[in-house]
Structure formats: C-alpha cells, structure tokens
Design a protein around this motif. Structure first.
Motif, PDB file in Angstrom:
ATOM      1  N   GLY A  62       0.773  -1.140  -0.124  1.00 19.80           N
ATOM      2  CA  GLY A  62       0.125   0.222   0.005  1.00 19.80           C
ATOM      3  C   GLY A  62       0.681   1.246   0.106  1.00 19.80           C
ATOM      4  O   GLY A  62       0.324   2.395  -0.190  1.00 19.80           O
ATOM      5  N   LEU A  63       1.995   1.167   0.136  1.00 15.18           N
ATOM      6  CA  LEU A  63       2.900   2.430   0.261  1.00 15.18           C
ATOM      7  C   LEU A  63       4.269   2.475  -0.618  1.00 15.18           C
ATOM      8  O   LEU A  63       4.692   1.286  -1.020  1.00 15.18           O
ATOM      9  N   PRO A  64       4.683   3.391  -1.125  1.00 18.04           N
ATOM     10  CA  PRO A  64       6.047   3.121  -1.752  1.00 18.04           C
ATOM     11  C   PRO A  64       6.906   2.687  -0.664  1.00 18.04           C
ATOM     12  O   PRO A  64       7.006   3.271   0.576  1.00 18.04           O
ATOM     13  N   TYR A  65       7.893   1.993  -1.176  1.00 14.31           N
ATOM     14  CA  TYR A  65       8.971   1.409  -0.069  1.00 14.31           C
ATOM     15  C   TYR A  65       9.721   2.393   0.845  1.00 14.31           C
ATOM     16  O   TYR A  65       9.500   2.132   2.239  1.00 14.31           O
ATOM     17  N   GLY A  66       9.948   3.521   0.574  1.00 10.26           N
ATOM     18  CA  GLY A  66      10.538   4.535   1.286  1.00 10.26           C
ATOM     19  C   GLY A  66       9.538   5.190   2.309  1.00 10.26           C
ATOM     20  O   GLY A  66      10.160   5.968   3.230  1.00 10.26           O
ATOM     21  N   GLN A  67       8.547   5.152   2.235  1.00 11.78           N
ATOM     22  CA  GLN A  67       7.543   5.625   3.044  1.00 11.78           C
ATOM     23  C   GLN A  67       7.205   4.654   4.290  1.00 11.78           C
ATOM     24  O   GLN A  67       6.369   5.015   5.177  1.00 11.78           O
ATOM     25  N   HIS A  68       7.560   3.437   4.140  1.00 13.94           N
ATOM     26  CA  HIS A  68       7.376   2.346   5.311  1.00 13.94           C
ATOM     27  C   HIS A  68       8.048   2.826   6.546  1.00 13.94           C
ATOM     28  O   HIS A  68       9.454   3.221   6.336  1.00 13.94           O
ATOM     29  N   LYS A  69       7.758   3.115   7.805  1.00 15.39           N
ATOM     30  CA  LYS A  69       8.470   3.304   8.928  1.00 15.39           C
ATOM     31  C   LYS A  69       9.513   2.228   9.144  1.00 15.39           C
ATOM     32  O   LYS A  69      10.569   2.675   9.901  1.00 15.39           O
ATOM     33  N   ALA A  70       9.037   1.113   9.181  1.00 12.90           N
ATOM     34  CA  ALA A  70       9.804  -0.108   9.466  1.00 12.90           C
ATOM     35  C   ALA A  70       9.982  -1.135   8.453  1.00 12.90           C
ATOM     36  O   ALA A  70       9.268  -1.994   8.269  1.00 12.90           O
ATOM     37  N   PRO A  71      10.661  -0.702   7.209  1.00 12.93           N
ATOM     38  CA  PRO A  71      10.816  -1.373   5.979  1.00 12.93           C
ATOM     39  C   PRO A  71      11.039  -2.693   6.277  1.00 12.93           C
ATOM     40  O   PRO A  71      10.497  -3.559   5.338  1.00 12.93           O
ATOM     41  N   LEU A  72      12.102  -3.149   7.054  1.00 11.21           N
ATOM     42  CA  LEU A  72      12.443  -4.604   7.111  1.00 11.21           C
ATOM     43  C   LEU A  72      11.355  -5.445   7.707  1.00 11.21           C
ATOM     44  O   LEU A  72      11.373  -6.696   7.243  1.00 11.21           O
ATOM     45  N   ARG A  73      10.356  -4.928   8.274  1.00 15.97           N
ATOM     46  CA  ARG A  73       9.307  -5.708   8.871  1.00 15.97           C
ATOM     47  C   ARG A  73       8.090  -5.709   7.855  1.00 15.97           C
ATOM     48  O   ARG A  73       7.021  -6.392   7.879  1.00 15.97           O
ATOM     49  N   GLU A  74       8.286  -4.788   6.714  1.00 16.55           N
ATOM     50  CA  GLU A  74       7.341  -4.935   5.718  1.00 16.55           C
ATOM     51  C   GLU A  74       7.694  -5.895   4.246  1.00 16.55           C
ATOM     52  O   GLU A  74       7.097  -6.527   3.845  1.00 16.55           O
ATOM     53  N   VAL A  75       9.111  -5.447   4.044  1.00 19.64           N
ATOM     54  CA  VAL A  75       9.550  -5.938   2.806  1.00 19.64           C
ATOM     55  C   VAL A  75      10.891  -6.604   3.066  1.00 19.64           C
ATOM     56  O   VAL A  75      11.812  -5.958   3.598  1.00 19.64           O
ATOM     57  N   GLY A  76      11.214  -8.121   2.807  1.00 21.21           N
ATOM     58  CA  GLY A  76      12.509  -8.635   2.592  1.00 21.21           C
ATOM     59  C   GLY A  76      13.138  -8.700   1.239  1.00 21.21           C
ATOM     60  O   GLY A  76      12.226  -9.194   0.370  1.00 21.21           O
TER      61      GLY A  76
END
Length: 308
Positions: A62-76
């Motif tokens: 739902g968000l561009p990768y750079g807008q995730h506050k904790a990207p490692l927990r969203e995308v590996g």
C-alpha cells in the motif's frame, strides 16, 4: 501485495523499462522472467526505491517502499548478495541490520539457523562462497519476518540441496499468505515453484498470467500417436484440420486435435492405435516462444559456430 503502475525508467537515450504494470498478490509465488537486458533488475530496484522511476509508481503493501516506517518488517529483499560489509561476520552483519529496527537478537539466531549458516556465522562474509553469500542474503531478507519478499535470482550459486530448500521456503511462505516475488533463469525450477508469471521483454510486459495458462497458451495441443497404418491415419486426421509431423515410420505427432477425437477417428475407420500420448509443453518452450522477438543478444547455433 506489490502494485506496479506504468513504471518507466529512461537512461539517456535508452529506455530500460517502458510503462510496466502488474500486481503481485499475496498467497502465491509470482515468478519474474525475461531475457538479459529486459529490465527485470531495474524494475525490482524501482520497487525497492533504489532507482527513481522516470514515471509511474510502485507500492508495496500500500505504500512506496521509502514511506514505510519499518521497511524490514514489511519487505524482505535479496537483490545483490554481495551487498555486505566484507570484514563483518555473518552474525554481525545481521545484528547490525536488526539494530536498525529493534529486532531482537533471538531473531538473528533464528534466521541463521533457518538458512543453514550456523557453521560460518562468525566468519567474515567477504570469504563466503557464492552459495553461502546467497544464504546470508536470504537470511537478511527474512530478518524482519516481512509480509512481502522480493528475491532476485535467489538460487544462484546454491547446490541442489539449497535449490530445493529455497523452493520449499518460498512455497511455505506463500502458503502463509505472504507475497513472494522472485526472478530466476532456471526454467525447470520456476516451473516447480511459481503459481503466476510476469514475463517482460525489452522493458515491456509480454505475459502476465498463471503459469499453467502460459505453458498451455502458446500453441495448440500436441499428441503422439503410434499406429501400424500411419499413412491412412494421417490422411484421416488431416481431413479434420490437424497438422501432422512424422518423426519416424509408425509415429505421428498431431497438432490441433485432442486425444479423444483422434481415438474416435481411428476407431470409426478401424485403424489400430497402440500409443496415444498428450504432449505437454515445458515452461522453457513456452518462454522461448514468448520472448523470441525480445531477446537483445542472440547466439549462433553450434553448427554455424563450428563452420565460422
């Protein structure tokens, strides 16, 4: 879920990716295929925010990768297994990544065990073999227990046991309802792993469908038929619109008629058939047919090389 909409990347006078759109859904393994230079790696890098698109957009969960506050927990992601501090041990590399997201040390030990790195965990990553480097990259991708995985050539350099392990891992993660997006040049492995395929050529999507549809969708069904009356049966089947090849004396390869119709035709005309085998196209055959006009670099046939 990964959503790619009109993604375009231009470098000078070269368009690497041209208006690519597709969706990678949760709960299945989506394979990403294309010839060398087709734009696969560039597309993955734009999804991960490593390259800025000329136009278009890509979102992950739902968000561009750079807008995730904790990207490692969203995308590996595993895009480059060599992207490690070579003087750090595998353990310290993962520990440093974990610290950026307050991931506990217990998870570091867990992914080391999961990826079979226990014996080399305290060794410098710079001395790793290609296969061990891949395992470390996969461990890093799994570190945040993410909902989405993006893996570029994850089985590169792995031994057969490692290839099977990756296959089972991504199938298991997809079975948990996660989003799995991976590229590979190994057609046989992709055929056993992926549920859905996105195929690109020269920066454009040329197929986006379930893998079964891609394999069966390129060309009509073929059937191998053995009979002691090949000439007679050939005439009968040709009269029904079939295309027929004769690889050997009593063998026909029939395209355009299903086995039931062939059997019925033979029975009606009292022609004995002693083999009737549907021929299933391979993913490699379907892929080669799909991309034949989009391969940037062509090799000469061996016979031409020998006489050149």
């Amino acid at each position: 879920m990964i959503e790619v909409n009109g993604l375009t990347k231009v470098y000078g006078d070269k368009t690497a990716v041209a208006g690519v759109s597709f969706t990678v859904r949760a709960g299945q393994v989506t394979g990403f295929l294309g010839p060398n230079g087709a734009g696969k790696s560039t597309t993955m890098r734009m999804i991960m925010g490593l390259d800025r698109p000329t136009s278009g957009s890509a979102t992950v969960n739902g968000l561009p990768y750079g807008q995730h506050k904790a990207p490692l927990r969203e995308v590996g992601a595993l895009l480059d297994a060599k992207a490690v501090h070579t003087s750090r041990s595998a353990y310290n590399h993962l520990l440093a990544m974990a610290a950026t997201h307050s991931i506990p040390k217990a998870r570091v030990h867990e992914v080391i065990e999961m990826t079979g790195l226990e014996a080399v965990a305290r060794k410098k990553a710079g001395g790793f073999s290609l296969g061990m480097g891949q395992r470390l990259g996969i461990a890093a991708a799994l570190l945040g227990d993410p909902q989405t995985l993006i893996l570029d050539e994850p089985v590169n350099g792995l031994d057969p046991e490692g290839v099977v392990w990756v296959r089972n891992l991504v199938r298991y993660l997809a079975g948990q309802g996660r989003t799995v997006f991976l590229s590979s040049h190994l057609m046989s492995e992709m055929a056993q792993t992926a549920d859905h395929l996105v195929v690109i050529g020269r920066g454009r999507v040329i197929a986006d469908a379930p893998i079964r549809d891609i394999i069966t969708g390129k060309g009509q069904s073929r059937v191998r038929v053995r009979t002691d009356q090949p000439d007679h049966l050939r005439q009968l089947l040709a009269g029904r619109g079939a295309s027929i090849e004769v690889p050997e004396r009593e063998l026909l390869e029939v395209t355009g008629l299903d086995p039931r119709t062939i059997a019925a035709t033979a029975l009606e005309n009292q022609v004995m058939v002693y083999e009737l085998t549907p021929l299933v196209a391979s993913l490699e055959e379907a892929y080669m047919e799909l991309t034949k006009d989009d391969v940037e670099y062509h090799s000469l046939p061996a016979a031409e090389v020998a006489h050149s």
